[in-house]
Design a protein around this motif. Structure first.
Motif, PDB file in Angstrom:
ATOM      1  N   ARG B 364      42.965  -6.338   0.032  1.00  0.00           N
ATOM      2  CA  ARG B 364      42.286  -7.612   0.319  1.00  0.00           C
ATOM      3  C   ARG B 364      41.729  -7.682   1.749  1.00  0.00           C
ATOM      4  N   CYS B 365      41.243  -6.572   2.249  1.00  0.00           N
ATOM      5  CA  CYS B 365      40.748  -6.557   3.628  1.00  0.00           C
ATOM      6  C   CYS B 365      39.435  -7.324   3.737  1.00  0.00           C
ATOM      7  N   SER B 366      38.773  -7.565   2.616  1.00  0.00           N
ATOM      8  CA  SER B 366      37.501  -8.294   2.490  1.00  0.00           C
ATOM      9  C   SER B 366      36.323  -7.642   3.202  1.00  0.00           C
ATOM     10  N   SER B 367      36.380  -6.345   3.416  1.00  0.00           N
ATOM     11  CA  SER B 367      35.179  -5.633   3.869  1.00  0.00           C
ATOM     12  C   SER B 367      34.066  -5.821   2.847  1.00  0.00           C
ATOM     13  N   SER B 370      32.155  -9.026   3.155  1.00  0.00           N
ATOM     14  CA  SER B 370      31.255  -9.133   4.299  1.00  0.00           C
ATOM     15  C   SER B 370      29.961  -8.346   4.091  1.00  0.00           C
ATOM     16  N   GLN B 379      36.693  -8.984  -3.732  1.00  0.00           N
ATOM     17  CA  GLN B 379      38.136  -8.742  -3.805  1.00  0.00           C
ATOM     18  C   GLN B 379      38.799  -9.686  -4.802  1.00  0.00           C
ATOM     19  N   VAL B 410      31.918   0.428   1.016  1.00  0.00           N
ATOM     20  CA  VAL B 410      32.763   0.125   2.180  1.00  0.00           C
ATOM     21  C   VAL B 410      34.254   0.067   1.854  1.00  0.00           C
ATOM     22  N   PRO B 412      37.911   0.580   1.613  1.00  0.00           N
ATOM     23  CA  PRO B 412      38.789   1.605   2.180  1.00  0.00           C
ATOM     24  C   PRO B 412      39.707   2.223   1.127  1.00  0.00           C
TER      25      PRO B 412
END
Lengths: 315, 503
Positions: B364-367, B370, B379, B410, B412
């Motif tokens: 859930r880094c939300s790259s 963005s 996500q 993007v 990861p």
């Protein structure tokens, strides 16, 4: 653009490296106990994670290699006192990994921050040990003796900084000893602050949660000090005491259990900040970070749902 | 002008750049396999038979329906098969194809000229010409061009999409460098056909050469050529409009609803060929690139030429390859090079086989959020798509996902997010169909019940009417019977009386 160019394993490793400065500061003041606790935390995290992943019939190496379990172990070890008995960090990490993470389905599926869950569990179960910090630097041998309970050092321990401050404030004591303590805490916090700025610069965390969290603390501390300045901590102490900076950049920013929308992250961080100050000022525990984070973890699905950004072409 | 950008997107440099993109001609092949399945309008019906000799440019099949599209022979020769062949599609299905064996002459059919000057023709005639030439969107969508122009009649702005934003593809770039005059003329034909007063040609700022070539030939002051920043997904129609005109086309509406017509620059060249050069669409420009070829290059190849023959020109190495049709981001992986070029084949990626990337859990880094040009929360969508909770996914605007793959790029954890969303959309369609089917059968059942009930009632009514009638009749009959009886008794009485009298 918010792309790190790193994969998940590298992100976890970078976060771990960013802790080094704060941990070093902690070592300078509290001695070898800090290092031993971290080693204990990391090792027990690997052991419990491996065991549970194997029980769940998954590939152990995949799970260990992502570094998330070690990070959980280290964060918990940093949070507990450097002279806590060895079994405490082990029990805490076991709780964090098993009940905080694996039972929900492992990495990415846990609604709560596992390290904070482990911390809260320990704080409720062993309040005395969880609030007793060393007063002086402990050598390696001393630390081993205390942690593995070969000897009992009464003279080496004292109450948690925040607890101490609270007691001394209510007793109307002189602030001189407090100032020494505060400066120790401030150095450690500064270490984590710099580590956090590194994470921001690498775009591994976004600015939303730390900024909102610190503003929450600041605003709530100001409000309280306006109404009752005598009974409570000065504002700057709220920022540089306890686990404030660790929480701002390493705990509250755990992406898995935090809100995931930009607006949601602001709300999430801000409310944690406010709760931290409320628990610190009026609660029964010396620091409220673990409880504040866990409480806000619960609200994440709600926050995320109501803070969806407007999709392209939607009015 | 607008802000020249939009939120999200990623900048990805061309992984296999060339010094100057040129177009090399691939000689007409020995055999072509022409696909009859079209993106819109279903399968074209062959109008030739096995063993017929056809000439280059001859119509060999046509789709029925609202937007008929012609399929032309791309070489001259003998029809050697009309059968199902594997087609370049992720589902690996077979579809009807026409196979022509070359006679080596490449003899063209005589095509009636449009007019010396297209301006003398009506817009309808020009559109008909475009339809007959079998032109579809050459950027990859494959929507029939004549239908798009017809839908956008009276548009005020014509946008020529020359962004070619998918990294690796170079066919539009080279097209603009080699045929700038043809493209400008083609734009003028399009302006005439749709009636637009203003044209914007948008080019990404890394294609300076192409921009210069177009400027050399652009004397029409209604055509402006604009640079936009090089960013992936700027070629998506709605995002391009947002960048150029600062206009956000609402979800569910089309550019044509707002008086805007978008056309790919490759389509414009095809229109020039059709209207001014009198040539139907029988070839296209294809980029061959990837880690396994020595010379990434653009080729002009006849439709139906096998991938292998075009790839051969770029000198691939001898290792095992991963082949992909279309761009690095939105293309489809195909199992082998034994397919043939169709109207939408803009690029063939030939990569060395690589081990599958390890997919980790979402943290859930939300790259992804963005970079999402549609401003979605991939996500969250992923969570719901994975658990097949379509209703929830729809609440998170699943249908606004353009499947551009920025999120995949993007992530990861290497999660193939766009594939999940594509799957969720397909699942939604299936559920909707199922729902419609269930609704229909329920309606049918309810109507049957209603009909039975109604019949019963009608019958009952009828019966009661009959009953009353019968009763009345019976009553009447009874009355009649009484009269009869009376008569009989009277007669009897009379007889009795006469008998008595006689006695």
């Amino acid at each position: 653009m918010h792309s790190t160019g790193l994969n998940t394993n590298q992100i976890m490793r970078q976060v771990t490296y960013a802790l080094i400065l704060g941990v070093s500061a902690s070592y300078v003041f509290f001695g070898w106990g800090v290092v031993i606790q971290i080693l204990l935390g990391a090792i027990s995290a690997i052991v419990f994670e491996s065991a549970f992943v194997a029980l769940r019939g998954r590939k152990v190496i995949d799970s260990i290699s992502d570094g998330s379990a070690v990070l959980t172990g280290i964060l918990l070890a940093i949070s507990i006192p450097a002279i806590a008995p060895w079994w405490m960090v082990v029990v805490g990490v076991a709780f964090a990994i098993i009940f905080g993470k694996q039972l929900y389905g492992g990495l990415g599926n846990n609604p709560f921050n596992p390290a904070m869950l482990g911390y809260a569990f320990l704080l409720i179960s062993y309040p005395l040990q969880m609030t007793t910090w060393p007063i002086d630097f402990l050598s390696f041998n001393q630390a081993i003796e205390v942690i593995f309970q070969l000897l009992h050092f009464d003279g080496l321990s004292g109450a948690t900084r925040l607890d101490d401050v609270k007691t001394s404030l209510s007793l109307g004591r002189e602030l001189t000893t407090l100032q020494i303590h505060s400066s120790v805490q401030a150095w450690i916090n500064a270490g984590f602050l710099i580590g956090g700025i590194y994470l921001l610069a690498r775009k591994i965390i976004s600015w939303h949660i730390p900024v909102a969290f610190l503003s929450g603390i600041l605003i709530m501390a100001m409000l309280i000090s306006v109404f009752d300045p005598q009974q409570h901590l000065p504002i700057q102490n709220h920022l540089m005491l306890g686990g404030t900076m660790l929480a701002a950049f390493f705990i509250a920013t755990d992406p898995i259990s935090a809100s995931t929308t930009p607006k949601g992250r602001l709300i999430y961080g801000f409310l944690i900040g406010i709760l931290v100050v409320i628990i610190r000022s009026f609660g029964g525990y010396p620091d409220g970070i673990a409880f504040a984070v866990l409480l806000l973890n619960m609200t994440v699905p709600l926050i995320d749902y109501y803070t969806q950004p407007k999709a392209f072409g939607k009015s | 002008m607008g802000s020249h950008t939009f939120k999200g997107g990623v900048h990805i440099p061309n992984p296999y750049p060339v010094e100057k993109p040129e177009i090399k001609q691939v000689p007409p092949p020995e055999q072509v396999v022409l696909l009859l399945q079209q993106r819109v309008g279903g399968e074209a019906k062959p109008c030739v038979e096995l063993g017929d000799r056809v000439l280059t440019g001859q119509v060999i099949a046509q789709t029925a329906g609202q937007f008929p599209i012609n399929v032309h022979a791309s070489i001259s020769g003998i029809i050697s098969a009309i059968e199902k062949r594997p087609i370049p599609h992720p589902s690996e299905i077979d579809a009807m194809c026409i196979v022509i064996d070359s006679d080596g002459k490449d003899e063209w059919i005589e095509i009636e000229k449009c007019d010396k000057d297209f301006l003398n023709c009506s817009a309808e005639k020009v559109i008909q010409r475009i339809r007959e030439a079998g032109i579809v969107g050459m950027g990859g969508a494959g929507f029939p061009t004549h239908a798009k122009i017809t839908n956008a009649q009276g548009a005020h702005t014509l946008i020529i999409n020359a962004t070619e934003c998918e990294p690796g593809i170079m066919c539009d770039d080279s097209l603009m460098q080699e045929y700038p005059r043809e493209i400008i003329r083609g734009i003028e034909v399009l302006m005439h056909a749709c009636g637009a007063k203003k044209v914007i040609v948008s080019i990404e700022d890394d294609k300076q050469e192409a921009l210069n070539s177009l400027l050399m030939y652009s004397f029409n002051d209604r055509i402006s050529i604009e640079k936009i920043p090089t960013k992936y997904t700027s070629g998506a129609e709605k995002l391009l409009i947002r960048a150029l005109l600062n206009l956000e086309i609402p979800s569910g509406e089309h550019a044509s609803d707002h008086g805007i017509l978008c056309q790919n620059v490759g389509t414009v060249k095809a229109i020039y060929d059709a209207v001014i050069d009198n040539k139907p669409l029988i070839s296209r420009i294809v980029t061959v690139t990837g880690s396994a070829v020595k010379h990434p290059q653009n080729y002009e190849a006849r439709l139906g030429t096998s991938f292998a023959q075009v790839v051969e020109c770029s000198e691939p190495n001898n290792q095992e390859h991963d082949i992909r049709m279309g761009g690095m981001m939105m293309g489809v992986d195909i199992p082998s090079a034994q397919y043939s070029i169709c109207k939408i084949t803009n690029c063939i990626f030939v990569n060395n086989k690589e081990p599958d990337r390890v997919v980790k859990e979402c943290i859930r880094c939300s790259s992804c959020a963005s970079v999402c040009p549609a401003n979605l929360l991939p996500q969250q969508l992923y969570w719901h798509a994975k658990s097949e909770n379509i209703e929830k996914a729809l609440e998170y605007n699943l249908m606004d996902c353009i499947e551009c793959g920025c999120c995949n790029y993007v992530c990861p954890s290497n999660i193939p997010l766009a594939e999940y969303f594509s799957f969720a959309k397909a699942l939604d369609r299936k559920l909707k169909r199922e729902e419609i089917r269930i609704d229909r059968s329920r309606d049918r059942f309810e109507f049957r019940e209603f009909r039975l009930e109604r019949n019963k009632k009608e019958r009952a009514e009828m019966m009661s009417v009959k009953k009353i009638a019968l009763k009345e009749k019976m009553a009447k009959d009874k009355e009649k019977g009484q009269v009869q009886k009376d008569k009989i008794t009277q007669a009897m009485a009379r007889i009795k009386k006469t008998k008595e009298d006689n006695a």
